[in-house]
Design an enzyme around this catalytic site. Structure first.
Site, short mmCIF file in Angstrom:
data_model
loop_
_atom_site.label_atom_id
_atom_site.label_comp_id
_atom_site.label_asym_id
_atom_site.label_seq_id
_atom_site.Cartn_x
_atom_site.Cartn_y
_atom_site.Cartn_z
N LYS A 78 0.85 -1.20 0.00
CA LYS A 78 0.00 0.00 0.00
C LYS A 78 0.88 1.24 0.00
CE LYS A 78 -3.85 2.04 2.65
NZ LYS A 78 -4.78 1.84 3.80
N SER A 155 -9.84 2.16 3.03
CA SER A 155 -8.97 2.88 2.12
C SER A 155 -8.01 1.96 1.36
CB SER A 155 -8.13 3.88 2.91
OG SER A 155 -7.23 3.21 3.79
N SER A 179 -10.31 -0.09 7.33
CA SER A 179 -9.74 0.03 5.98
C SER A 179 -9.05 -1.23 5.46
CB SER A 179 -8.76 1.20 5.92
OG SER A 179 -9.44 2.42 6.02
#
Length: 489
Positions: A78, A155, A179
């Site tokens: 990420k 997210s 998330s």
């Protein structure tokens, strides 16, 4: 040779160990898959040349008898984790082409275990969002479709989409209010947020420091256990890191849950939740009962305050953390008439709408005259929420809940309605507020053929029981559905 991208992480590690294929072959197969899937917008910064070099080095280490826990496995990271020599953006404009000269502890642990990094994955800007629509690099598209483009959840939507589409064997993610678990639920993947402090936050771009926690998104519960074992561990560079042993979580997957007390919190039944969510939750309860677990009715009376508390605490911490982005130190700078004007122009240009909204909320609740009324009161209620869980553990070992109140929804449907967007985290934020581990396991498809997840929440530092329960759910659900590969060129 069969399609190597269809393998699980455990299967790929076994295949390389037996000499069936090399890391270079495995990595090339995943790079081809990534290049054919640009329409998903899962990657911000691919690092394919670096991955090929790392795969060659991995094969050389294996030949010499040196094998790490993730040796030769192509994975995604990420783009909230700082990676030495590789651009890190947090999906924002304000960081510009920031290229760290240091590595986050989590990704460093994985590199030390032999990870091959395919690239940096897309996310909601500064991890603020529930649908992966706030990235300045554009939204990520869920591999699952229902006649139109759907969000992958946020997210960590890029991580979830990449894993679901077989672009990588697993990925790092972060979870501030859900998330990891919510995008895992939207994409039919497994995602675990461990106990707060299990994984170091050093080198992770901060959103809300008392809530942020790193974890993996993977194809199976066993893969999630393998990844978390590599990611976790004490780090003296993070003052909130917990100095506790990392158990053999992989060995917990598949263990019997006979006698395990599974709590079903009555407050998680809410008006307006689709009938299919309640049905898959009830099915999960039956699966655990059939596996020998004892089902216990429990109460978490302060659950209804969790979302309001979260959306006071998280923006307050975000407004403080993001104050450092002023155009003076690094990243974007927009020149103004004077220093104050430069600050304003830089932050207006560099932050997206959702980030500015949360900074404004956070600044307001921390301001003189309102601190006691909002922030201090929210922290007191947060303590009550944590107390609810402590009392629940007197009668049960884990909690079973839905992961999210709906399946994935179309891109753009909720982006202009922040209240509806925030409600996506209604089942997940409590674990963050209390610092507890929680995992999402794919359980079924809804009437439109979209994945639905179930969540298991456990005691602090008891990921072993969480993995045991999640493994039982996974086995009972037998979820093998995959999205059609419509995105391939």
């Amino acid at each position: 040779m069969s399609d190597l991208t269809k393998l699980t992480l455990a299967g790929a590690l076994d295949g390389m160990a037996s000499g069936e294929f090399s890391s270079v072959e495995l990595t090339d197969a995943h790079i081809d898959a990534c290049e054919a899937a640009s329409g998903l917008n899962a990657f911000i910064t691919p690092t394919f040349d670096l991955a090929r070099d790392q795969a060659k080095a991995s094969d050389a280490r294996r030949a010499s008898g040196t094998v790490g826990k993730l040796e030769g496995a192509p994975l995604g990271v990420k783009d909230l984790f700082c990676t030495e020599g590789v651009r890190t953006t947090a999906a924002s404009k304000i960081l510009g082409d920031f290229t760290p000269t240091y590595e986050s502890t989590v990704s460093a642990n994985m590199q030390a275990d032999g990870m091959v990094m395919l690239g940096k994955l897309n996310l909601d800007q500064f991890a603020m969002g529930s649908a992966n629509e706030t990235s300045c690099f554009g939204p990520v598209i869920n591999p699952w479709r229902n006649g139109e483009d759907l969000v992958p959840g946020g997210s960590s939507g890029g991580s979830a989409a990449a894993v679901a589409a077989d672009l990588c064997l697993g990925a790092t993610a972060t979870d501030t209010g859900g998330s990891i678990r919510q995008p895992a639920g939207f994409t039919g993947t497994v995602g675990i947020k461990p106990t707060y402090g299990r994984c170091s936050r050093y080198g992770i771009v901060a959103f809300a420091s008392s809530l942020d926690q790193a974890g993996p998104i993977a194809k199976t519960v066993e893969d999630a256990a393998i990844l978390l074992e590599s990611m976790a561990g004490y780090d003296p560079k993070d003052s909130t890191s917990i100095n506790a042993d990392v158990p053999d979580w992989r060995a917990c997957v598949g263990q019997s849950v006979k006698g395990l007390r599974v709590g079903v919190p009555r407050e998680y039944t809410m008006d307006g939740i689709p009938k299919e969510i309640d049905e898959v939750w009830a099915q999960g309860v039956e699966w655990m009962r059939d596996a020998g677990a004892e089902i216990v009715d429990v109460s978490l009376p302060h659950t209804k305050y969790a979302l309001p508390v979260y959306y006071v605490v998280a923006p307050a911490e975000a407004s403080s953390n993001l104050a450092r982005y002023d155009g003076m130190r690094y990243g974007l700078r927009v020149e103004g008439e004077d220093l104050a004007d430069t600050y304003e122009r830089t932050r207006m240009e560099g932050f997206g709408d959702e980030v500015r909204r949360r900074i404004m909320i956070g600044t307001y609740v921390l301001s003189a005259g309102y601190y006691d009324a909002y922030y201090l009161r929210a922290q007191k209620v947060r303590t009550k929420i944590a107390d609810d869980f402590r009392q629940a553990w007197e009668s049960c070992d884990v909690l079973l809940t839905p992961t999210a109140p709906s399946a994935a929804f179309p891109v753009g449907r909720k982006i202009n309605d922040p209240i509806q967007m925030y409600l996506n985290d209604v089942f997940t934020v409590t674990a963050n507020l209390a610092g507890l581990p929680g995992i999402s396991v794919p359980a079924a498809l809804d009437g439109n053929g979209l994945p639905l997840g179930l969540q298991v929440i456990g005691r602090a530092l008891d990921e072993s029981t969480v993995f045991k329960a999640a493994g039982a759910l996974e086995q009972a659900a037998g979820f093998t559905a995959k999205p059609e590969t419509w995105w391939k060129k």
